[in-house]
Design an enzyme around this catalytic site. Structure first.
Site, PDB file in Angstrom:
ATOM      1  N   ALA A  66       0.849  -1.180   0.000  1.00  0.00           N
ATOM      2  CA  ALA A  66       0.000   0.000   0.000  1.00  0.00           C
ATOM      3  C   ALA A  66       0.893   1.241   0.000  1.00  0.00           C
ATOM      4  CB  ALA A  66      -0.911   0.002   1.222  1.00  0.00           C
ATOM      5  N   GLY A 112      -0.580  -5.047   0.903  1.00  0.00           N
ATOM      6  CA  GLY A 112      -1.771  -4.931   0.068  1.00  0.00           C
ATOM      7  C   GLY A 112      -1.621  -5.604  -1.283  1.00  0.00           C
ATOM      8  N   GLU A 115      -2.359  -9.201  -0.621  1.00  0.00           N
ATOM      9  CA  GLU A 115      -3.796  -9.269  -0.343  1.00  0.00           C
ATOM     10  C   GLU A 115      -4.603  -9.171  -1.630  1.00  0.00           C
ATOM     11  OE1 GLU A 115      -4.556  -7.494   4.025  1.00  0.00           O
ATOM     12  OE2 GLU A 115      -3.426  -6.151   2.727  1.00  0.00           O
ATOM     13  N   GLU A 135       3.102  -6.030   7.492  1.00  0.00           N
ATOM     14  CA  GLU A 135       2.434  -4.925   8.180  1.00  0.00           C
ATOM     15  C   GLU A 135       2.821  -4.762   9.646  1.00  0.00           C
ATOM     16  OE1 GLU A 135      -0.395  -5.772   4.708  1.00  0.00           O
ATOM     17  OE2 GLU A 135       0.998  -6.894   5.983  1.00  0.00           O
TER      18      GLU A 135
END
Length: 260
Positions: A66, A112, A115, A135
């Site tokens: 991200a 992300g 994911e 994370e």
């Protein structure tokens, strides 16, 4: 439609969606998530598109994570909203799409990025790919479905270790765990995914959509996967695709499906 952060090409009923932020290693920001949502929504409504390949631009990254600069200053409420909106607009949206989505993981798929790959219906990795959920090293947890989908794919113990260590997997390690279906040389990745997509599009789009829904039902709280399968199976009997598929089989010819 023009998009700021993605590119779309179509060929032979297959769409290729490329996240195009190479200077940021294709990091997911709010604008890119919005672009992807709009693109997948449009592609899902296009009956000509029977399969989608999702990849990143360049040779370094699928999605390196991200865009941390966007949320480093967020409050509890803003962080909660970020995860909720992202899951609804993109990650859950892709998972529940009736059109099959193949992730072509062409390098780093971290946070992300992993994911996003896990939200796709299955994954193929290039031999240089690296995957992980780092994370906790930033003082946060995966917020786009990572704590749910990773255990489904690799088992609870392995997922716990990967999340808690913030470690990275090689493509070979990811393949051994079942996180990716295949590992191929970087230069062959998209062509390999297109070959699989080519096999998919020969089959009934209606039946594939119902199969996706039935498989997903087993992982949803309050859903009985077997009941979902029975209902989906029954609905197939009322379609033109079922009539065409069974007739073609009996007539010993190839079926031509319309998705209806």
């Amino acid at each position: 439609m023009n998009y700021e952060n993605i590119l779309i090409t179509t060929e032979n009923n297959i769409a290729t969606v490329t996240i195009n932020r190479p200077t940021k290693l294709n990091a997911l920001n709010v604008a890119t998530i919005s672009d992807l949502h709009k693109a997948f929504k449009i592609l899902a409504k296009n009956d000509e598109i029977r399969a989608i390949v999702l990849t990143g631009s360049g040779e370094k990254a699928f999605v390196a994570g991200a865009d941390i600069s966007e949320f480093a200053h967020f409050s509890i409420e803003e962080g909660t909203q970020l995860a909720a909106e992202g899951q609804e607009k993109l990650f859950d949206f892709i998972e529940n799409l009736k059109t099959p989505v193949i992730a072509a993981v062409n390098g780093f798929a971290l946070g992300g990025g992993l994911e996003l790959a896990m939200a796709c219906h299955f994954r193929v990795a290039s031999d240089n790919a690296k995957m992980g959920l780092p994370e906790v090293s930033l003082g946060v947890i995966p917020g786009y479905g990572g704590t749910q989908r990773l255990p489904q794919l690799v088992g609870k113990g392995r997922a716990m270790e990967l999340i808690m260590t913030a470690g990275m997997l090689t493509a070979t390690e990811a393949h051994g765990m079942g996180l990716v279906n295949h590992v191929v040389p970087q230069e062959e990745l998209v062509a390999f995914c297109m070959t699989i997509a080519g096999k998919i599009i020969k089959n009934s789009p209606y039946a594939i959509g119902k199969a996706i829904k039935a498989v997903n039902a087993n992982f949803k709280e309050g859903k009985n996967g077997y009941e979902a399968e029975i209902k989906a199976f029954g609905k197939c009997f009322g379609t033109q695709d079922f009539k065409e598929g069974t007739t073609a089989f009996l007539e010993k010819r190839k079926a031509v499906f319309t998705g209806k």
